[in-house]
Write a protein that holds these residues in place. Sequence first.
Motif, PDB file in Angstrom:
ATOM      1  N   ASN A 173      53.073  -8.005  45.604  1.00 59.35           N
ATOM      2  CA  ASN A 173      53.757  -7.147  46.564  1.00 59.35           C
ATOM      3  C   ASN A 173      53.299  -7.393  47.996  1.00 59.35           C
ATOM      4  O   ASN A 173      54.015  -7.043  48.944  1.00 59.35           O
ATOM      5  CB  ASN A 173      53.522  -5.669  46.208  1.00 59.35           C
ATOM      6  N   LEU A 174      52.127  -7.968  48.192  1.00 62.99           N
ATOM      7  CA  LEU A 174      51.675  -8.243  49.547  1.00 62.99           C
ATOM      8  C   LEU A 174      52.045  -9.657  49.984  1.00 62.99           C
ATOM      9  O   LEU A 174      52.490  -9.873  51.112  1.00 62.99           O
ATOM     10  CB  LEU A 174      50.150  -8.056  49.649  1.00 62.99           C
ATOM     11  N   GLU A 175      51.855 -10.624  49.082  1.00 58.99           N
ATOM     12  CA  GLU A 175      52.076 -12.014  49.455  1.00 58.99           C
ATOM     13  C   GLU A 175      53.551 -12.347  49.616  1.00 58.99           C
ATOM     14  O   GLU A 175      53.900 -13.313  50.298  1.00 58.99           O
ATOM     15  CB  GLU A 175      51.425 -12.934  48.418  1.00 58.99           C
ATOM     16  N   LYS A 176      54.435 -11.550  49.025  1.00 57.23           N
ATOM     17  CA  LYS A 176      55.859 -11.818  49.221  1.00 57.23           C
ATOM     18  C   LYS A 176      56.277 -11.531  50.662  1.00 57.23           C
ATOM     19  O   LYS A 176      57.344 -11.977  51.107  1.00 57.23           O
ATOM     20  CB  LYS A 176      56.701 -11.003  48.239  1.00 57.23           C
ATOM     21  N   ASP A 177      55.430 -10.755  51.370  1.00 55.67           N
ATOM     22  CA  ASP A 177      55.704 -10.493  52.792  1.00 55.67           C
ATOM     23  C   ASP A 177      54.787 -11.324  53.681  1.00 55.67           C
ATOM     24  O   ASP A 177      54.485 -10.954  54.821  1.00 55.67           O
ATOM     25  CB  ASP A 177      55.508  -9.006  53.101  1.00 55.67           C
ATOM     26  N   ASP A 178      54.321 -12.463  53.142  1.00 57.21           N
ATOM     27  CA  ASP A 178      53.465 -13.399  53.873  1.00 57.21           C
ATOM     28  C   ASP A 178      52.155 -12.755  54.349  1.00 57.21           C
ATOM     29  O   ASP A 178      51.593 -13.095  55.390  1.00 57.21           O
ATOM     30  CB  ASP A 178      54.197 -13.994  55.094  1.00 57.21           C
ATOM     31  N   ILE A 179      51.621 -11.814  53.624  1.00 60.61           N
ATOM     32  CA  ILE A 179      50.303 -11.229  53.905  1.00 60.61           C
ATOM     33  C   ILE A 179      49.269 -12.011  53.131  1.00 60.61           C
ATOM     34  O   ILE A 179      49.325 -12.091  51.899  1.00 60.61           O
ATOM     35  CB  ILE A 179      50.253  -9.741  53.510  1.00 60.61           C
ATOM     36  N   ARG A 180      48.357 -12.627  53.877  1.00 59.78           N
ATOM     37  CA  ARG A 180      47.357 -13.469  53.246  1.00 59.78           C
ATOM     38  C   ARG A 180      46.200 -12.594  52.767  1.00 59.78           C
ATOM     39  O   ARG A 180      45.554 -11.889  53.551  1.00 59.78           O
ATOM     40  CB  ARG A 180      46.847 -14.530  54.227  1.00 59.78           C
ATOM     41  N   VAL A 181      45.889 -12.722  51.485  1.00 58.52           N
ATOM     42  CA  VAL A 181      44.879 -11.882  50.844  1.00 58.52           C
ATOM     43  C   VAL A 181      43.732 -12.772  50.397  1.00 58.52           C
ATOM     44  O   VAL A 181      43.936 -13.860  49.829  1.00 58.52           O
ATOM     45  CB  VAL A 181      45.466 -11.131  49.639  1.00 58.52           C
ATOM     46  N   CYS A 182      42.505 -12.291  50.613  1.00 57.40           N
ATOM     47  CA  CYS A 182      41.290 -13.004  50.222  1.00 57.40           C
ATOM     48  C   CYS A 182      40.732 -12.374  48.970  1.00 57.40           C
ATOM     49  O   CYS A 182      40.408 -11.174  48.953  1.00 57.40           O
ATOM     50  CB  CYS A 182      40.269 -12.966  51.345  1.00 57.40           C
ATOM     51  N   LEU A 183      40.658 -13.206  47.885  1.00 60.85           N
ATOM     52  CA  LEU A 183      40.054 -12.774  46.633  1.00 60.85           C
ATOM     53  C   LEU A 183      38.812 -13.616  46.396  1.00 60.85           C
ATOM     54  O   LEU A 183      38.808 -14.828  46.642  1.00 60.85           O
ATOM     55  CB  LEU A 183      41.026 -12.926  45.474  1.00 60.85           C
ATOM     56  N   HIS A 184      37.802 -13.016  45.825  1.00 60.66           N
ATOM     57  CA  HIS A 184      36.545 -13.733  45.704  1.00 60.66           C
ATOM     58  C   HIS A 184      36.637 -14.887  44.722  1.00 60.66           C
ATOM     59  O   HIS A 184      36.029 -15.936  44.924  1.00 60.66           O
ATOM     60  CB  HIS A 184      35.423 -12.759  45.277  1.00 60.66           C
TER      61      HIS A 184
END
Length: 795
Positions: free
Chosen positions: A661-672
């Motif tokens: 739901n976040l990456e479909k709006d081009d929001i880059r998320v950092c996961l460990h």
Amino acid sequence: MTRTNSHVFYYIIVLGLTLIKIQLSDESELIIKRPNANLTRVPKDLPLQTTTLDISQNNISELQTSDILSLSKLRVLILSYNRLQYLNISVFKFNTELEYLDLSHNQLRVISCHPAANLKHLDLSFNAFDALPICKEFGNMSQLQFLGLSGSQVQNSSVQLIAHLNISKVLLVLGDAYGEKEDLTNLQHINTKTLHIVFPLEREFRFLVDVTVSTMTSLELSNIKCVLEDKGCSNSLHALSKLSKNLKLSNLTLNNVETTWTSFIAILQSVWHTPVKYFSISNVKLQGQLASRNFSYSDTSLKALSIHELVTDVFTFPQSYIYSIFSNMNIQNLTISGTHMVHMLCPSQVSPFLYLDFTDNLLTDMVFKGCRNLTGLKTLSLQKNQLKNLENIILMSAEMTSLQKLDISRNSLRYSDRENQCSWPQSLLVLNLSSNMLTGSVFRCLPPKVKVLDLHNNRIMSIPKDVTSLQALQELNVASNSLTDLPGCGAFSSLSVLVIDHNSVSHPSEDFFQNCQNIRSLTAGNNPFQCTCELREFVKNIGQVSREVVEGWPDSYRCDYPESTKGTLLQDFHMSPLSCDTVLLTVTIGATMLLLAATGAFLCLYFDLPWYVRMLCQWTQTRHRAKNIPLEELQRKLQFHAFVSYSEHDSAWVKNELLPNLEKDDIRVCLHERNFVPGRSIVENIIHFIEKSYKSIFVLSPHFIQSEWCHYELYFAHHNLFHKGSDNLILILLEPIPQYSIPTNYHKLKTLMARRTYLEWPTEKTKHGLFWANLRASINVKLVNQAEATYYTQQ
């Protein structure tokens, strides 16, 4: 209106006003004293309630009715030593309560009489009357107790006016113009118990005085001058010889006597054979030679002879004759004071003396040395003489086996116990050794049964431990010495009165009242008390004792040291028990330290302080290493919109719900698991990527609070919040977390949940859209624009 009616009207008004003032006045006694005030009139501002008015020794020359009219309660009026020349006794007619009137030592020549029946004391002596100022109205003074008269003429007609009164004392002052032809037999008609006649001063006694007043028990004659061995002294002796006719006469006093030695001895001999029991001669001046003659001691009623202030300018005759006359007198009481007598002989046989007073003479230690004829003597006073060695006095008194009271004060006595001379009489109960030069050694030699001991004003610095045991001692006065403590009662078990003021007592024994339980009076004020811890217990104990026991409390008991407390009353001095008890203070400090240590340890464990310290150290080390990274690398733009922290147990929700739901709006998320750099420590990766992310998202659940690494990430994100000063935390509550289930070391999480708004993951699918919209809005920022404003600059 006639003058008579005017006077009547005036007196009616005055009487009315007086009655009104009597009703309004206070019945309590009010004494007004204004002597030596340079007054010329009676003051006008006197209170209406005045009962006693003393305006003596002023310059008042006139007394009018209006002066004292308003003083309706006046009982005593003293107007002596003024300048009154005329007096109308009617001025007192509205002072109906007047009982005491003193008009002596004025310049009165004439008085106008008026009834004054309530007077008990009327003194008109030492004025300038020609004839005795006795009015017929005096005969109505039935309450009169004292009458003072003066005059140059004594007339029988005047004396007869008061002959029927029973007056306690009559003072008759004869004027300078009194003549030899006056018939003093008129005095026989005075009905009084005490008669005092003052003869003209500086005149030779040439009067044939008959003082055989039948009711008289006491006679006093002043100003007897007969220095010529002829008619003058013969007349005085003749007058004294007539006293034998009055069997009631018991007291005879002669004042201001100027005569010869021969006449003086003759006066003593004359009185010896009269009914007089108590004979006193004072202010005597003697001159001339004295021839030895026998003195007859037989047939006497005399019990006491007192001679005060005798001076002489002749010492050429054998003084032993005079001493022998006095020492062999067969009377009980003998007083010779102020005579400069240098010695006194021992009686030639066992003496009846019970009382001897030789105060203020020049007697030395040799007086009564080896005298064994004073075995009945009970009281001896050698005060203010030339005594120096106490050992000699002890030897002297040892022979006086009945002696009970000895006064040897105001001498120069010293005592040295080296001679071991201590043989006081067993009978001695009262001993006055005050105002001498004695030290503490005197306590090693005191009468064993003494009850009253006065040692004030000596040089005593301490009381020795080997003090004479005085089990009978009840009163001890050691005031005005240099004692530093209150004496114990070990040797004074019966002590009930202690006077120890004006010494050097700074820290009195705190157990004084426990050791001296018989104390009924303690005078210990005016000492240099040091208000420190040592004084607390004494102040506490003295405060529990009745004020009737502690004389002068609290005003005479003040701090002298330290300077900050000087002048403070002991009853106002307070110190806490903690500051005064060293053991208690040490225990309290130790207990406090242990309590603080225990509290600190508990708080450290409760809030997991070691963990936070460790994390702070790691964060500091990581940032320190970051200083070695090239500036170009530090200035790169932010790489991620959000850093996501979550528990492995919640990874399914993160990967299946959050990331899509976040990456479909081009929001880059950092996961460990996909972004951390291999080879770096976990802590370094956490710090690095949190700083490279615009936001930090924390997925909260019961699993989250069980993960230590999640705790690390939350700690560093929260620390980064304050470091950068930005609002970069987003809290997502995946599942409800009860406050009680959050560990104590997650206090930051508790604080954040209490103060910040968090997004709660809804269980209804219809609300998911709103949840994602709110989350995107929280991260809705162009990463490039944000990066332009967030370079990390090397300082």
